[in-house]
Design an enzyme around this catalytic site. Sequence first.
Site, mmCIF file in Angstrom:
data_model
loop_
_atom_site.group_PDB
_atom_site.id
_atom_site.type_symbol
_atom_site.label_atom_id
_atom_site.label_comp_id
_atom_site.label_asym_id
_atom_site.label_seq_id
_atom_site.Cartn_x
_atom_site.Cartn_y
_atom_site.Cartn_z
ATOM 1 C CG PHE A 94 -7.854 24.452 33.687
ATOM 2 C CD1 PHE A 94 -9.070 23.419 33.971
ATOM 3 C CD2 PHE A 94 -6.752 24.782 34.568
ATOM 4 C CE1 PHE A 94 -8.627 22.343 35.035
ATOM 5 C CE2 PHE A 94 -6.271 23.565 35.351
ATOM 6 C CZ PHE A 94 -7.206 22.659 35.623
ATOM 7 C CG ASP A 165 -3.222 30.505 31.106
ATOM 8 O OD1 ASP A 165 -2.631 29.895 30.403
ATOM 9 O OD2 ASP A 165 -3.984 30.257 32.060
ATOM 10 C CG HIS A 168 -5.510 26.312 26.274
ATOM 11 N ND1 HIS A 168 -6.745 26.878 26.136
ATOM 12 C CD2 HIS A 168 -5.192 25.717 27.200
ATOM 13 C CE1 HIS A 168 -7.282 26.574 27.423
ATOM 14 N NE2 HIS A 168 -6.218 25.715 28.015
ATOM 15 C CD GLN A 191 -2.887 18.002 31.514
ATOM 16 O OE1 GLN A 191 -2.920 18.962 30.573
ATOM 17 N NE2 GLN A 191 -3.721 16.951 31.679
ATOM 18 C CE LYS A 194 -3.584 22.347 29.205
ATOM 19 N NZ LYS A 194 -3.304 22.842 30.628
ATOM 20 N NE ARG A 223 20.578 27.070 47.290
ATOM 21 C CZ ARG A 223 21.487 25.928 47.578
ATOM 22 N NH1 ARG A 223 20.658 24.987 47.725
ATOM 23 N NH2 ARG A 223 22.616 25.798 47.820
ATOM 24 C CE1 TYR A 230 21.937 24.510 51.371
ATOM 25 C CE2 TYR A 230 24.085 24.563 52.283
ATOM 26 C CZ TYR A 230 23.087 23.835 51.450
ATOM 27 O OH TYR A 230 23.365 22.496 51.412
ATOM 28 N NE ARG A 240 15.576 22.431 42.175
ATOM 29 C CZ ARG A 240 15.697 22.824 43.334
ATOM 30 N NH1 ARG A 240 15.717 23.830 44.041
ATOM 31 N NH2 ARG A 240 15.756 21.659 44.344
HETATM 32 C C1 LIG Z 1 -3.754 23.446 31.860
HETATM 33 C C2 LIG Z 1 -3.895 24.871 32.171
HETATM 34 C C3 LIG Z 1 -3.266 25.696 33.399
HETATM 35 C C4 LIG Z 1 -2.458 24.758 34.226
HETATM 36 O O1 LIG Z 1 -1.142 23.989 33.937
HETATM 37 P P1 LIG Z 1 -1.059 22.899 34.565
HETATM 38 O O2 LIG Z 1 0.224 22.346 33.954
HETATM 39 O O3 LIG Z 1 -2.090 21.778 34.663
HETATM 40 O O4 LIG Z 1 -0.956 23.191 36.019
HETATM 41 C C5 LIG Z 1 -3.490 27.082 33.485
HETATM 42 N N1 LIG Z 1 -4.284 27.451 32.368
HETATM 43 C C6 LIG Z 1 -4.884 27.115 31.521
HETATM 44 C C7 LIG Z 1 -5.804 27.658 30.731
HETATM 45 C C8 LIG Z 1 -4.952 25.595 31.042
HETATM 46 O O5 LIG Z 1 -5.645 24.938 30.408
#
Ligand SMILES: *Cc1c(COP(=O)(O)O)cnc(C)c1O
Length: 402
Positions: A94, A165, A168, A191, A194, A223, A230, A240
């Site tokens: 992705f 990453d 998944h 997301q 997911k 911060r 600040y 956040r």
């Molecule tokens: C969904 C996804 C992301 C990004 O996640 P978001 O929460 O949609 O920004 C990054 N890497 C991979 C492989 C993804 O499938």
Amino acid sequence: MVLALDGGTPVRRHDFPAWPYHDDAEREALVRAVDQGQWWRVGGSEVTSFEAEFGAYHGGTTLAVTNGTHALELGLELLGLEPGDEVIVPAFTFISTSIAVQRAGGVPVPVDVDPDTYCLDPAALEAARTERTRVVIPVHMAGHIADMDAIGAWADRHGVVVFQDAAHAHGAVRSGRRVGDFGTLAAFSFQNGKLMTAGEGGALLLPSADRFDEAFARHSCGRPIGDTHYEHRSPSSNYRMTEFAGAVLRVQLGRLAEQNERRESRWKTLSAALREIPGVVPQGRDPHCDLNPHYMAMAALDPEVHADVDRDHLVRALVAEGIPAFVNYPPVYRTEAHAALIGNGLPGVDELAERNPVSEHLGARGFWLHHRVLLGTDADCADVAEALAKVLSAAAGKKRPA
Ligand SMILES: *Cc1c(COP(=O)(O)O)cnc(C)c1O
């Protein structure tokens, strides 16, 4: 058998289990978050509790953030990526994996994936290395943890940093190790589609608590924790997570283990059924994979068997049959987002295509089904296979001379 796309009866007359899944537990969690009166993490306790629970589950220290793309961007900021630094990413992923590098000022360098597991191919790394290579980001494609031993060994040899990453890979295990046990940063996404979700959300998993305070500051306009004056230690953004998301994710995490087990069991059924269909090749699994949570049920058409089948048409026909099917990601370098990285001494699309034949194949011939098909019954899996066989046999029938 007439395809549903052509007015025939669809294989599926009722839907698969809905996603996101929720029940009263999410409702109660949301009310609890609302009643705190303070709805950002600085004033509430839901996000902090979620971080402790998610970190304990995955073996590391968690910082919750706004989404997975931001988790990747923040991780690269923490690693001190500098303008022009090169970051190896899978060509098949992705786009966020690659876009995050661009947004952090780096240059994503697409490298091909393994034809069986669809994860970064360790054997392809060395050809992509230059004196500017700083980071490599393996993606645990659809939940299958990449070959972290080989990637880690190569990275150690060349002073390259590994950053997973894991968007998944909630709950995934390889060689007895969870995502947090590999000693590197990892980015997760929550997301809507997911494996656990609050609609949007993300997390940066740190291998230890050592740099948590710095990561916290960098996700909060620089911060430090508890700041009231600040004090902005770095020109960082605001990533956040809200208390609402934190509260929902605590509940979603509580269901993860049972859902992962169910998806593993259904995938055994579904992948076996898919393998029975000539020219359909499901995503493989290497023997070190102990738990694949199956964010996607992926497969590709064998071009030797189905040279004439239009993959996009196949997916449209599956959707008409009531199957939640999608086309695969294109190779990252075939998107407009990547266009600024073509030319000026950087390789063009044709050259990249030649270097990434597996990503080309998966992008053009691959498709996937949402993991909710794996949350149902074995009969649901049989329906998926039946629909696929129906669509492919209709395509073969069309090829025959009248
Ligand atoms: C969904 C996804 C992301 C990004 O996640 P978001 O929460 O949609 O920004 C990054 N890497 C991979 C492989 C993804 O499938």
